[in-house]
Design a protein around this motif. Structure first.
Motif, PDB file in Angstrom:
ATOM      1  N   TYR A   1       0.791  -1.013   0.120  1.00  0.00           N
ATOM      2  CA  TYR A   1       0.065  -0.027  -0.200  1.00  0.00           C
ATOM      3  C   TYR A   1       0.957   1.215  -0.004  1.00  0.00           C
ATOM      4  O   TYR A   1       1.773   1.292   0.840  1.00  0.00           O
ATOM      5  CB  TYR A   1      -0.859   0.081   1.225  1.00  0.00           C
ATOM      6  N   GLU A   2       0.497   2.086  -0.877  1.00  0.00           N
ATOM      7  CA  GLU A   2       1.660   3.364  -0.760  1.00  0.00           C
ATOM      8  C   GLU A   2       0.804   4.585  -0.231  1.00  0.00           C
ATOM      9  O   GLU A   2      -0.312   4.981  -0.869  1.00  0.00           O
ATOM     10  CB  GLU A   2       1.942   3.669  -2.356  1.00  0.00           C
ATOM     11  N   ARG A   3       1.422   5.262   0.725  1.00  0.00           N
ATOM     12  CA  ARG A   3       0.915   6.396   1.118  1.00  0.00           C
ATOM     13  C   ARG A   3       0.983   7.668   0.043  1.00  0.00           C
ATOM     14  O   ARG A   3       1.788   7.532  -0.644  1.00  0.00           O
ATOM     15  CB  ARG A   3       1.393   6.770   2.447  1.00  0.00           C
ATOM     16  N   GLY A   4      -0.058   8.364  -0.028  1.00  0.00           N
ATOM     17  CA  GLY A   4       0.213   9.439  -1.034  1.00  0.00           C
ATOM     18  C   GLY A   4      -0.869   9.177  -1.936  1.00  0.00           C
ATOM     19  O   GLY A   4      -1.705   9.716  -2.683  1.00  0.00           O
ATOM     20  N   VAL A   5      -0.803   7.882  -2.658  1.00  0.00           N
ATOM     21  CA  VAL A   5      -1.390   7.242  -3.741  1.00  0.00           C
ATOM     22  C   VAL A   5      -2.897   6.830  -2.937  1.00  0.00           C
ATOM     23  O   VAL A   5      -3.953   6.786  -3.479  1.00  0.00           O
ATOM     24  CB  VAL A   5      -0.581   6.006  -4.306  1.00  0.00           C
ATOM     25  N   GLU A   6      -2.710   6.467  -1.760  1.00  0.00           N
ATOM     26  CA  GLU A   6      -3.825   5.852  -0.936  1.00  0.00           C
ATOM     27  C   GLU A   6      -4.460   4.553  -1.443  1.00  0.00           C
ATOM     28  O   GLU A   6      -5.681   4.657  -1.522  1.00  0.00           O
ATOM     29  CB  GLU A   6      -4.893   6.948  -0.654  1.00  0.00           C
ATOM     30  N   ASP A   7      -3.531   3.712  -2.035  1.00  0.00           N
ATOM     31  CA  ASP A   7      -3.943   2.615  -2.514  1.00  0.00           C
ATOM     32  C   ASP A   7      -3.124   1.501  -2.857  1.00  0.00           C
ATOM     33  O   ASP A   7      -1.948   1.766  -2.444  1.00  0.00           O
ATOM     34  CB  ASP A   7      -4.583   2.836  -4.114  1.00  0.00           C
ATOM     35  N   GLU A   8      -3.578   0.118  -3.345  1.00  0.00           N
ATOM     36  CA  GLU A   8      -2.459  -0.892  -3.360  1.00  0.00           C
ATOM     37  C   GLU A   8      -1.537  -0.615  -4.611  1.00  0.00           C
ATOM     38  O   GLU A   8      -2.137   0.007  -5.599  1.00  0.00           O
ATOM     39  CB  GLU A   8      -3.273  -2.151  -3.533  1.00  0.00           C
ATOM     40  N   THR A   9      -0.124  -0.663  -4.601  1.00  0.00           N
ATOM     41  CA  THR A   9       0.693  -0.618  -5.672  1.00  0.00           C
ATOM     42  C   THR A   9       0.729  -1.907  -6.376  1.00  0.00           C
ATOM     43  O   THR A   9       0.381  -2.838  -5.698  1.00  0.00           O
ATOM     44  CB  THR A   9       2.005   0.172  -5.301  1.00  0.00           C
ATOM     45  N   LEU A  10       1.028  -2.134  -7.866  1.00  0.00           N
ATOM     46  CA  LEU A  10       1.389  -3.116  -8.323  1.00  0.00           C
ATOM     47  C   LEU A  10       2.785  -3.824  -8.085  1.00  0.00           C
ATOM     48  O   LEU A  10       2.876  -4.931  -8.343  1.00  0.00           O
ATOM     49  CB  LEU A  10       1.022  -2.827  -9.868  1.00  0.00           C
ATOM     50  N   ALA A  11       3.637  -2.783  -7.781  1.00  0.00           N
ATOM     51  CA  ALA A  11       5.057  -3.269  -7.365  1.00  0.00           C
ATOM     52  C   ALA A  11       5.807  -2.168  -6.697  1.00  0.00           C
ATOM     53  O   ALA A  11       5.436  -1.048  -6.899  1.00  0.00           O
ATOM     54  CB  ALA A  11       5.933  -3.743  -8.517  1.00  0.00           C
ATOM     55  N   CYS A  12       6.559  -2.507  -5.598  1.00  0.00           N
ATOM     56  CA  CYS A  12       7.279  -1.751  -4.887  1.00  0.00           C
ATOM     57  C   CYS A  12       8.450  -2.292  -4.563  1.00  0.00           C
ATOM     58  O   CYS A  12       8.936  -3.085  -3.993  1.00  0.00           O
ATOM     59  CB  CYS A  12       6.395  -1.169  -3.540  1.00  0.00           C
ATOM     60  N   GLY A  13       9.795  -1.650  -5.296  1.00  0.00           N
ATOM     61  CA  GLY A  13      11.082  -2.193  -5.163  1.00  0.00           C
ATOM     62  C   GLY A  13      11.536  -2.292  -3.699  1.00  0.00           C
ATOM     63  O   GLY A  13      12.069  -3.290  -3.237  1.00  0.00           O
ATOM     64  N   THR A  14      11.373  -0.947  -3.013  1.00  0.00           N
ATOM     65  CA  THR A  14      11.446  -0.905  -1.682  1.00  0.00           C
ATOM     66  C   THR A  14      10.860  -2.069  -0.970  1.00  0.00           C
ATOM     67  O   THR A  14      11.357  -2.874   0.119  1.00  0.00           O
ATOM     68  CB  THR A  14      11.225   0.395  -0.944  1.00  0.00           C
ATOM     69  N   GLY A  15       9.603  -2.159  -0.789  1.00  0.00           N
ATOM     70  CA  GLY A  15       8.849  -3.306  -0.159  1.00  0.00           C
ATOM     71  C   GLY A  15       9.371  -4.748  -0.677  1.00  0.00           C
ATOM     72  O   GLY A  15       9.266  -5.628   0.334  1.00  0.00           O
ATOM     73  N   ILE A  16       9.452  -4.845  -1.963  1.00  0.00           N
ATOM     74  CA  ILE A  16       9.965  -6.218  -2.378  1.00  0.00           C
ATOM     75  C   ILE A  16      11.270  -6.641  -1.670  1.00  0.00           C
ATOM     76  O   ILE A  16      11.384  -7.782  -1.169  1.00  0.00           O
ATOM     77  CB  ILE A  16      10.252  -6.298  -4.082  1.00  0.00           C
ATOM     78  N   VAL A  17      12.294  -5.763  -1.845  1.00  0.00           N
ATOM     79  CA  VAL A  17      13.672  -6.087  -1.186  1.00  0.00           C
ATOM     80  C   VAL A  17      13.545  -6.150   0.315  1.00  0.00           C
ATOM     81  O   VAL A  17      14.047  -7.302   0.988  1.00  0.00           O
ATOM     82  CB  VAL A  17      14.646  -5.062  -1.385  1.00  0.00           C
ATOM     83  N   ALA A  18      12.800  -5.250   1.117  1.00  0.00           N
ATOM     84  CA  ALA A  18      12.797  -5.316   2.494  1.00  0.00           C
ATOM     85  C   ALA A  18      11.912  -6.741   3.041  1.00  0.00           C
ATOM     86  O   ALA A  18      12.523  -7.413   3.847  1.00  0.00           O
ATOM     87  CB  ALA A  18      11.714  -4.060   3.091  1.00  0.00           C
ATOM     88  N   SER A  19      10.979  -7.076   2.099  1.00  0.00           N
ATOM     89  CA  SER A  19      10.159  -8.238   2.314  1.00  0.00           C
ATOM     90  C   SER A  19      11.079  -9.610   2.253  1.00  0.00           C
ATOM     91  O   SER A  19      11.229 -10.449   3.188  1.00  0.00           O
ATOM     92  CB  SER A  19       8.780  -8.280   1.736  1.00  0.00           C
ATOM     93  N   ALA A  20      11.867  -9.532   1.286  1.00  0.00           N
ATOM     94  CA  ALA A  20      12.764 -10.646   1.054  1.00  0.00           C
ATOM     95  C   ALA A  20      13.822 -10.725   2.075  1.00  0.00           C
ATOM     96  O   ALA A  20      14.149 -11.923   2.846  1.00  0.00           O
ATOM     97  CB  ALA A  20      13.289 -10.408  -0.303  1.00  0.00           C
TER      98      ALA A  20
END
Length: 102
Positions: free
Chosen positions: A23-42
């Motif tokens: 979920y991206e703040r500012g967009v206020e919705d789910e995003t299709l991809a987030c490089g930061t979130g992908i790396v952090a989650s991994a």
């Protein structure tokens, strides 16, 4: 599923794979991809011992990216994010002081 507004949602889907939703703040919705979130989650999934590196991560878009890393003791280094890249935009910006600015 917990609310996406609370942060990334991550599901382990195999010994070296996860699926995330962000979920991206500012967009206020789910995003299709987030490089930061992908790396952090991994990184977190590897550090918790839930998966092994390199980690294949499926984003909401359906794209699968690979997060590579070197794990040594309590540290992680040499983090890489690999996936497809697509040229989607071109443009020109004129600003005061530039050679083409007005």
């Amino acid at each position: 599923l917990r609310s996406l507004r609370e942060g990334p949602t991550c599901s382990v889907t195999g010994p070296d794979s996860i699926r995330i939703r962000t979920y991206e703040r500012g967009v206020e919705d789910e995003t299709l991809a987030c490089g930061t979130g992908i790396v952090a989650s991994a990184l977190v999934a590897v550090r918790l011992g839930r998966v092994r590196a390199p980690v294949r991560v499926q984003a909401a878009s359906g794209d699968v990216l690979t997060v590579g890393m070197t794990v040594a003791g309590d540290g992680v280094g040499n983090v890489t994010l690999l996936g497809s890249a697509e040229y989607v935009f071109t443009g020109t910006l004129d600003y005061p002081g530039s050679s083409t600015g007005r």
